[in-house]
Structure formats: structure tokens, C-alpha cells
Design a protein around this motif. Structure first.
Motif, PDB file in Angstrom:
ATOM      1  N   GLN A  79       0.850  -1.192   0.000  1.00 56.59           N
ATOM      2  CA  GLN A  79       0.000   0.000   0.000  1.00 56.59           C
ATOM      3  C   GLN A  79       0.888   1.246   0.000  1.00 56.59           C
ATOM      4  N   GLN A  80       0.302   2.354  -0.399  1.00 56.20           N
ATOM      5  CA  GLN A  80       1.047   3.604  -0.460  1.00 56.20           C
ATOM      6  C   GLN A  80       0.386   4.629   0.454  1.00 56.20           C
ATOM      7  N   LEU A  81       1.116   5.092   1.430  1.00 61.40           N
ATOM      8  CA  LEU A  81       0.588   6.152   2.291  1.00 61.40           C
ATOM      9  C   LEU A  81       0.560   7.466   1.521  1.00 61.40           C
ATOM     10  N   PRO A  82      -0.503   8.264   1.671  1.00 56.81           N
ATOM     11  CA  PRO A  82      -0.541   9.562   0.997  1.00 56.81           C
ATOM     12  C   PRO A  82       0.635  10.447   1.383  1.00 56.81           C
ATOM     13  N   GLU A  83       0.986  10.410   2.664  1.00 52.27           N
ATOM     14  CA  GLU A  83       2.112  11.182   3.188  1.00 52.27           C
ATOM     15  C   GLU A  83       2.315  10.777   4.638  1.00 52.27           C
ATOM     16  N   ARG A  84       3.443  11.173   5.205  1.00 56.60           N
ATOM     17  CA  ARG A  84       3.631  10.945   6.633  1.00 56.60           C
ATOM     18  C   ARG A  84       2.846  12.016   7.390  1.00 56.60           C
ATOM     19  N   VAL A  85       2.351  11.647   8.554  1.00 54.99           N
ATOM     20  CA  VAL A  85       1.588  12.582   9.386  1.00 54.99           C
ATOM     21  C   VAL A  85       2.229  12.581  10.766  1.00 54.99           C
ATOM     22  N   THR A  86       3.151  13.498  10.967  1.00 56.54           N
ATOM     23  CA  THR A  86       3.887  13.570  12.226  1.00 56.54           C
ATOM     24  C   THR A  86       3.112  14.381  13.260  1.00 56.54           C
ATOM     25  N   GLY A  87       3.446  14.144  14.518  1.00 61.04           N
ATOM     26  CA  GLY A  87       2.842  14.945  15.569  1.00 61.04           C
ATOM     27  C   GLY A  87       3.203  16.410  15.427  1.00 61.04           C
ATOM     28  N   ALA A  88       4.425  16.664  14.940  1.00 61.19           N
ATOM     29  CA  ALA A  88       4.886  18.045  14.768  1.00 61.19           C
ATOM     30  C   ALA A  88       4.099  18.786  13.705  1.00 61.19           C
ATOM     31  N   ASP A  89       3.502  18.062  12.760  1.00 58.36           N
ATOM     32  CA  ASP A  89       2.651  18.682  11.747  1.00 58.36           C
ATOM     33  C   ASP A  89       1.179  18.653  12.138  1.00 58.36           C
ATOM     34  N   LEU A  90       0.780  17.550  12.778  1.00 60.20           N
ATOM     35  CA  LEU A  90      -0.637  17.364  13.098  1.00 60.20           C
ATOM     36  C   LEU A  90      -1.131  18.355  14.142  1.00 60.20           C
ATOM     37  N   VAL A  91      -0.349  18.573  15.194  1.00 66.02           N
ATOM     38  CA  VAL A  91      -0.806  19.459  16.274  1.00 66.02           C
ATOM     39  C   VAL A  91      -1.036  20.893  15.784  1.00 66.02           C
ATOM     40  N   PRO A  92      -0.060  21.519  15.103  1.00 63.81           N
ATOM     41  CA  PRO A  92      -0.330  22.871  14.588  1.00 63.81           C
ATOM     42  C   PRO A  92      -1.497  22.917  13.605  1.00 63.81           C
ATOM     43  N   ALA A  93      -1.661  21.862  12.804  1.00 62.79           N
ATOM     44  CA  ALA A  93      -2.772  21.831  11.856  1.00 62.79           C
ATOM     45  C   ALA A  93      -4.116  21.814  12.586  1.00 62.79           C
ATOM     46  N   LEU A  94      -4.189  21.076  13.681  1.00 62.54           N
ATOM     47  CA  LEU A  94      -5.418  21.042  14.484  1.00 62.54           C
ATOM     48  C   LEU A  94      -5.694  22.393  15.129  1.00 62.54           C
ATOM     49  N   LEU A  95      -4.655  22.989  15.689  1.00 64.74           N
ATOM     50  CA  LEU A  95      -4.809  24.283  16.350  1.00 64.74           C
ATOM     51  C   LEU A  95      -5.222  25.352  15.347  1.00 64.74           C
ATOM     52  N   GLU A  96      -4.666  25.280  14.152  1.00 66.15           N
ATOM     53  CA  GLU A  96      -5.009  26.235  13.101  1.00 66.15           C
ATOM     54  C   GLU A  96      -6.451  26.047  12.638  1.00 66.15           C
ATOM     55  N   PHE A  98      -9.125  24.487  14.192  1.00 64.88           N
ATOM     56  CA  PHE A  98     -10.216  24.608  15.156  1.00 64.88           C
ATOM     57  C   PHE A  98     -10.063  25.777  16.126  1.00 64.88           C
ATOM     58  N   GLY A  99      -8.862  26.320  16.256  1.00 67.51           N
ATOM     59  CA  GLY A  99      -8.612  27.563  16.968  1.00 67.51           C
ATOM     60  C   GLY A  99      -9.406  27.805  18.228  1.00 67.51           C
ATOM     61  N   PRO A 100     -10.118  28.938  18.285  1.00 67.69           N
ATOM     62  CA  PRO A 100     -10.778  29.374  19.518  1.00 67.69           C
ATOM     63  C   PRO A 100     -11.829  28.417  20.071  1.00 67.69           C
ATOM     64  N   ARG A 101     -12.310  27.502  19.260  1.00 71.37           N
ATOM     65  CA  ARG A 101     -13.325  26.573  19.762  1.00 71.37           C
ATOM     66  C   ARG A 101     -12.715  25.466  20.612  1.00 71.37           C
ATOM     67  N   LEU A 102     -11.381  25.302  20.539  1.00 70.61           N
ATOM     68  CA  LEU A 102     -10.724  24.201  21.232  1.00 70.61           C
ATOM     69  C   LEU A 102     -10.438  24.520  22.694  1.00 70.61           C
ATOM     70  N   ARG A 103     -10.829  23.603  23.562  1.00 68.84           N
ATOM     71  CA  ARG A 103     -10.472  23.660  24.970  1.00 68.84           C
ATOM     72  C   ARG A 103      -9.350  22.643  25.171  1.00 68.84           C
ATOM     73  N   VAL A 104      -8.151  23.117  25.525  1.00 66.40           N
ATOM     74  CA  VAL A 104      -6.956  22.270  25.484  1.00 66.40           C
ATOM     75  C   VAL A 104      -6.317  22.136  26.867  1.00 66.40           C
ATOM     76  N   PHE A 105      -5.901  20.920  27.175  1.00 63.31           N
ATOM     77  CA  PHE A 105      -5.146  20.638  28.389  1.00 63.31           C
ATOM     78  C   PHE A 105      -3.745  20.219  27.963  1.00 63.31           C
ATOM     79  N   PHE A 106      -2.723  20.839  28.567  1.00 63.98           N
ATOM     80  CA  PHE A 106      -1.330  20.570  28.237  1.00 63.98           C
ATOM     81  C   PHE A 106      -0.698  19.753  29.359  1.00 63.98           C
ATOM     82  N   GLY A 126      -5.481  31.329  19.607  1.00 62.98           N
ATOM     83  CA  GLY A 126      -6.696  31.723  20.310  1.00 62.98           C
ATOM     84  C   GLY A 126      -7.427  30.604  21.009  1.00 62.98           C
ATOM     85  N   ILE A 127      -6.734  29.482  21.264  1.00 65.70           N
ATOM     86  CA  ILE A 127      -7.391  28.349  21.923  1.00 65.70           C
ATOM     87  C   ILE A 127      -7.701  28.686  23.378  1.00 65.70           C
ATOM     88  N   GLN A 128      -8.556  27.891  23.989  1.00 66.74           N
ATOM     89  CA  GLN A 128      -8.882  28.042  25.406  1.00 66.74           C
ATOM     90  C   GLN A 128      -8.041  27.039  26.209  1.00 66.74           C
TER      91      GLN A 128
END
Length: 239
Positions: A79-96, A98-106, A126-128
Motif C-alpha cells: 500500500q502507499q501512504l498519501p504522506e507521513r503525518v507527524t505529531g509536529a505537523d498534526l498538532v499545529p494543523a489542528l490548532l489552526e 479549530f482555533g478558539p473553539r478548542l479547549r486544550v489541556f497541556f 486563540g485556543i482556550q
């Protein structure tokens, strides 16, 4: 969402955009959903740890964090993966996305790092921020209780090798919609560590640059070599 298996572990054949869309659906669904960004080290560790295997198999999303997993999928499943999906790319993409609607715990990293990551993330996207806790704790119970009371949309856990089992073990009690193990990403979000040059990111060599520049990470090389050996052995065994 197509899912394949390598060396006993699942990998979802998703692009970054598809992963973000899938997590968006999780944010609207009841229960806690675990996301694992699978890397070669996890695979090697899992060969001798059934709990890691179970955590991956029961996760709602497992992405290919790095070129090693992309290569292994191609070698072992055709099988061929469309691309790699790293945590370093995924987290900023999520924050971008969903932004202000996200309630986040670190959760994780050294004292002060998660707090700085939360402040920077709030200022940029602008996350919460609904909670912050460093990774230097011995008793899980108060931490789990704090997360459950905060009921975050997104729980970001940066606790190295402990993170994915922590999430899996406590999944039913966390009260978060989505929980992701993000490795050293809290250090990046805090500004303590910068990502490498975009060229190395595009080539999938960010991990190599980080290891070469940090002696504490040199111990990772044996696992990476073992991963290659495992993939090659599995390919020979299956013709």
C-alpha cells in the motif's frame, strides 16, 4: 478509513488533511478518542510489550510519524501512504483549523514548559487553555482527576515513552474528547526547541537532525537499526 498492519501494529492510510478531518469528527463524538503518531521506536518497543500493541490496536487513529513507517508500509503491505503525518505537523494543523473553539489541556515536559507552551498556543491560535501540568508527577490520580474536571476537547500529552500507555490506561477516566501523545512537541510550542530547517522536514529527516544534534538522543539509533532489520525479516518471511 483504510487501515493496514505492519509488524503487528495498525497504520491508518491517511493524509494530514484526512487526519485533521477525522479528529474533527472525534471532537463531535462522545467518549475519549486516542490518537497515536506511530514511529519506528514504538514499533520496536511493541515487539516485547503487549500493552503497546493493545494501545495501538484500540486507538481510533494511528498515523505514520516519519519516513520509516511510510517505508515499512510500502515494503510489507504494497500500500502507499498519501504522506507521513507527524505529531509536529498534526498538532499545529489542528490548532489552526479549530482555533478558539478548542479547549486544550497541556500535560508533560519539564516544569514550566507546558505552561509556556499553553501561553504561546493561546496567543497564536486563540485556543482556550483549561489545564496545565508538567510530566514530573508520581501519583497519577490527581492528574487524571484534574483532566476529568477540565473536560478538554484536546489533551496534548508530551511524556515520551510513557505517553501512549498513560492515555490508553486511563482512557475511560480522562473525560477528554481527543488525547494525543505528542512527544517533544511541548518543547517546540513553548519555544524551548525550534523545528529544523523546512528542507529537512520535507525530506523526512528532521528526526535525524535532532538525534545528531543531541547526544541524549544517540541511544535511539540501535532501535532504528532494529526496526529496519525487523521490516526486512518480515518481508523475507512473506516473500
Amino acid at each position: 478509513m483504510p487501515r493496514v498492519e505492519i509488524l503487528g501494529l495498525p497504520v491508518d492510510l491517511v493524509s494530514l488533511e484526512q487526519a485533521v478531518e477525522r479528529i474533527g469528527e472525534m471532537l463531535e463524538s462522545p467518549g475519549t478518542h486516542q490518537v497515536i503518531t506511530l514511529n519506528p521506536e514504538y514499533v520496536v518497543r511493541a515487539q516485547g510489550d503487549p500493552q503497546l500493541v493493545q494501545a495501538a490496536r484500540e486507538s481510533e487513529l494511528v498515523t505514520a510519524d516519519g519516513v520509516g513507517i511510510v517505508w515499512a508500509v510500502r515494503q510489507l503491505t504494497k500500500q502507499q501512504l498519501p504522506e507521513r503525518v507527524t505529531g509536529a505537523d498534526l498538532v499545529p494543523a489542528l490548532l489552526e483549523r479549530f482555533g478558539p473553539r478548542l479547549r486544550v489541556f497541556f500535560l508533560g515536559a519539564r516544569p514550566g514548559v507546558a505552561q509556556k507552551a499553553a501561553e504561546n498556543t493561546m496567543a497564536r491560535w486563540g485556543i482556550q487553555v483549561v489545564g496545565v501540568q508538567d510530566g514530573y508527577f508520581k501519583d497519577e490520580a490527581p492528574v487524571i482527576e484534574a483532566i476529568a474536571q477540565a473536560r478538554p476537547d484536546l489533551l496534548l500529552v508530551g511524556m515520551g515513552e510513557r505517553q501512549d500507555l498513560f492515555i490508553h490506561r486511563n482512557k475511560a477516566r480522562l473525560g477528554a474528547r481527543v488525547a494525543i501523545g505528542i512527544g517533544g512537541m511541548l518543547d517546540v510550542l513553548s519555544g524551548e526547541v525550534r523545528r529544523v530547517h523546512p528542507l529537512f522536514q520535507r525530506l523526512g529527516l528532521e528526526w535525524l537532525v535532532r538525534i545528531a544534534g543531541d547526544r541524549k538522543r544517540w541511544g535511539r539509533f540501535p532501535r532504528l537499526i532494529q526496526f529496519v532489520r525487523l521490516v526486512r525479516a518480515a518481508k523475507r518471511a512473506h516473500g
